[in-house]
Design an enzyme around this catalytic site. Structure first.
Site, mmCIF file in Angstrom:
data_model
loop_
_atom_site.group_PDB
_atom_site.id
_atom_site.type_symbol
_atom_site.label_atom_id
_atom_site.label_comp_id
_atom_site.label_asym_id
_atom_site.label_seq_id
_atom_site.Cartn_x
_atom_site.Cartn_y
_atom_site.Cartn_z
ATOM 1 N N HIS A 101 0.851 -1.200 0.000
ATOM 2 C CA HIS A 101 0.000 0.000 0.000
ATOM 3 C C HIS A 101 0.875 1.235 0.000
ATOM 4 C CE1 HIS A 101 -3.650 2.300 0.681
ATOM 5 N NE2 HIS A 101 -2.867 3.106 1.370
ATOM 6 N N ASP A 180 -15.070 3.143 7.752
ATOM 7 C CA ASP A 180 -14.130 4.008 7.025
ATOM 8 C C ASP A 180 -14.834 4.795 5.922
ATOM 9 O OD1 ASP A 180 -11.372 4.953 6.485
ATOM 10 O OD2 ASP A 180 -11.736 4.006 4.547
ATOM 11 N N ARG A 187 -14.044 13.182 6.739
ATOM 12 C CA ARG A 187 -12.703 13.799 6.815
ATOM 13 C C ARG A 187 -12.417 14.606 5.565
ATOM 14 N NH1 ARG A 187 -9.042 9.019 7.181
ATOM 15 N NH2 ARG A 187 -7.395 10.564 7.119
ATOM 16 N N SER A 202 -7.399 4.357 8.961
ATOM 17 C CA SER A 202 -8.157 4.216 7.721
ATOM 18 C C SER A 202 -7.492 3.195 6.793
ATOM 19 C CB SER A 202 -8.240 5.596 7.055
ATOM 20 O OG SER A 202 -8.679 5.494 5.738
ATOM 21 N N LYS A 206 -8.673 -1.389 6.480
ATOM 22 C CA LYS A 206 -9.069 -2.056 5.226
ATOM 23 C C LYS A 206 -8.113 -3.206 4.902
ATOM 24 C CE LYS A 206 -9.167 2.104 3.552
ATOM 25 N NZ LYS A 206 -9.302 3.416 2.973
HETATM 26 N N1 URA Z 1 -5.776 6.471 2.060
HETATM 27 C C1 URA Z 1 -6.724 5.937 2.880
HETATM 28 O O1 URA Z 1 -7.288 4.869 2.610
HETATM 29 N N2 URA Z 1 -7.036 6.627 3.980
HETATM 30 C C2 URA Z 1 -6.452 7.780 4.337
HETATM 31 O O2 URA Z 1 -6.785 8.338 5.362
HETATM 32 C C3 URA Z 1 -5.463 8.334 3.467
HETATM 33 C C4 URA Z 1 -5.135 7.637 2.329
#
Ligand code: URA
Length: 472
Positions: A101, A180, A187, A202, A206
């Site tokens: 990621h 989220d 946000r 966040s 996931k």
């Molecule tokens: N990517 C995400 O999934 N969440 C964030 O808060 C920032 C980047």
């Protein structure tokens, strides 16, 4: 025990059986207190289930942004969010599940390389990706340039592609981490994205819900990163490694340079074109940083996934998977399994049909000393490759091809970039952004390392102990 907060307000901790009220939790955070795991879980359940209204969630988010979150709050938030919806176990796939990621950048297309490389080396890569956000591009938008390609797969379809190809790249399903979806949208609208603790929860919620054995994080630093301050980016990297490891996923974070776009293309289809060149074994010099970073990330994925004794051995295996064509074959299989028409790769340049094209010439001779990558990212977005508002379509053909990058010598009047826009009238602002964002001087730039620091569990935990327990 009473806990004194910065503004002289005393907060009494809730006894574990006491009823919780959202207003008390907002006030507690507002006044600098730290919420316990039960209180955090109450807020997360309220977000996912809709029992807490958006204005109260937004107030808590802003309090968390301003006051910072303690390490135990961040870890509790990550786990509560992970548990807010459906979860998958890594064992279901019968192979070791790994993912990568990135915290987001311009021209960052390593997913198209590392996913098929790791799958070709015997791992399974269940990648849940995002769309363009702010000045950064989105993996899903890039993939959707391929006619027919579907990113919104059901969990069963996702797993069937994984069984077939070893890699799948999909969007978040409504059932996966619903908290989220709610918190992220709030946000985005309330200026509370750039918080290391909220970003950590966040991203990791996931990844952990998708069921991973191992995770490699690419944390960007420099002019195009979301967290531009080195200290914030380091803190985020250490935080994510320690939090994911505590949840049972082997994790490392590579801190990598986003002081210029990665590779020579930034956009949607043109980024796929550049990745396809590398997958097919063509290695243009201008794409060398993309190739090196992809191999290093894939090397760590292969090592953490148990297929190599060291990241260096993993890198050699990754390089072989590119050379022998096995990664390219996995990529094509994955595109077809997700409904994409892979014939577009027979002649990728022929598929590229931008509405308007303009070559930007160097306005003076010298060396490219700096690239203000956030501005360059906005230029890409304003050519049509990104969106102004959530839900808008993006132009697959828009973007920028760089003919010269940081450190290159350029001569006045020679091309430094080609801009591809949806319509000719969309070219002026991106050209101004590029002219402002690219510094040409007589002095060469100071050298920057592509990968500088690597956080593993040990140095991440030591870093957090030294950094103290509160986020900022
Ligand atoms: N990517 C995400 O999934 N969440 C964030 O808060 C920032 C980047």
């Amino acid at each position: 025990m009473p806990e004194s907060a910065d503004r002289g307000v005393f907060i009494v901790s809730n006894a574990s059986s006491a009823q919780l009220h959202t207003i008390d939790l907002i006030r507690k955070k507002r006044d600098g207190g730290a919420l316990d795991a039960r209180e955090i879980a109450f807020l997360v359940e309220g977000a996912a289930g809709g029992s807490i209204p958006p204005e109260q969630l937004a107030a808590w988010l802003m309090a968390a942004w301003l006051r910072g979150l303690a390490l135990q709050e961040i870890q509790a938030l990550t786990l509560a969010m992970r548990d807010s919806g459906e979860k998958r176990s890594p064992r279901r796939l019968g192979k070791v599940a790994v993912d990568k990621h990135s915290t987001g950048g311009v021209g960052d297309k390593t997913s198209f390389l590392v996913a098929p490389i790791a799958a070709a080396c015997g791992l399974v890569v269940p990648m849940i990706s995002g769309r363009a956000l702010g000045h950064t591009g989105g993996t899903l938008d890039k993939l959707e340039s391929i006619p027919g390609f579907r990113t919104a797969l059901s969990l069963d379809e996702f797993e069937s592609v994984l069984f077939q190809c070893g890699a799948a790249i999909v969007s978040q399903t409504p059932k996966l981490v619903p908290a989220d979806r709610v918190l992220y949208a709030l946000r985005d609208r309330t200026g509370t994205v750039e918080s290391p603790g909220l970003i950590c929860a966040s991203i990791l919620s996931k990844k952990l819900a998708a069921g991973l054995d191992a995770l490699v994080l690419d944390v960007k630093t420099g002019s195009g990163a979301f967290l531009r301050k080195r200290k914030d980016a380091e803190y985020l990297a250490a935080l994510m490694v320690a939090t994911a490891e505590a949840a049972g996923t082997r994790t490392v974070a590579l801190m990598t340079d986003m002081g210029q776009p990665l590779g020579r293309m930034a956009g949607n289809w043109i980024e796929l074109m550049e990745s396809v060149e590398l997958l097919r074994g063509d290695w243009p010099k201008q794409s060398e940083d993309l190739r090196e970073l992809s191999l290093r990330l894939a090397g760590w994925m292969i090592h953490l996934g148990g297929k190599a004794d060291s990241p260096e051995e993993g890198l050699a295996m990754a390089e072989n998977a590119l050379k022998d064509g096995s990664a390219w074959r996995v990529f094509l299989q994955m595109i077809e399994a997700q409904g994409g028409d892979s014939r577009v790769f027979d002649d990728p340049a022929a598929f590229h049909k931008p509405g308007a094209t303009r070559v930007l010439e160097a306005w003076q001779s010298g060396t490219i000393a700096e690239m203000e990558t956030t501005q360059i990212g906005w230029a890409v977005q304003r050519l049509g490759a990104g969106r102004e508002k959530a839900g808008e379509p993006v132009d697959p053909h828009a973007g920028i091809e760089f003919h010269a990058r940081r450190g290159a010598r350029v001569e006045r009047g020679r091309p430094i970039a080609t801009l591809y826009a949806t319509r000719a009238e969309m070219l002026a602002e991106p050209i101004a952004l590029l002219r402002n964002g690219i510094t040409i001087t007589d002095a060469p730039p100071s050298p920057v390392q592509l990968v500088d620091t690597i956080f593993t569990r040990q140095n991440a935990e030591a870093y957090l102990r030294n950094a103290g327990k509160v986020e900022r």
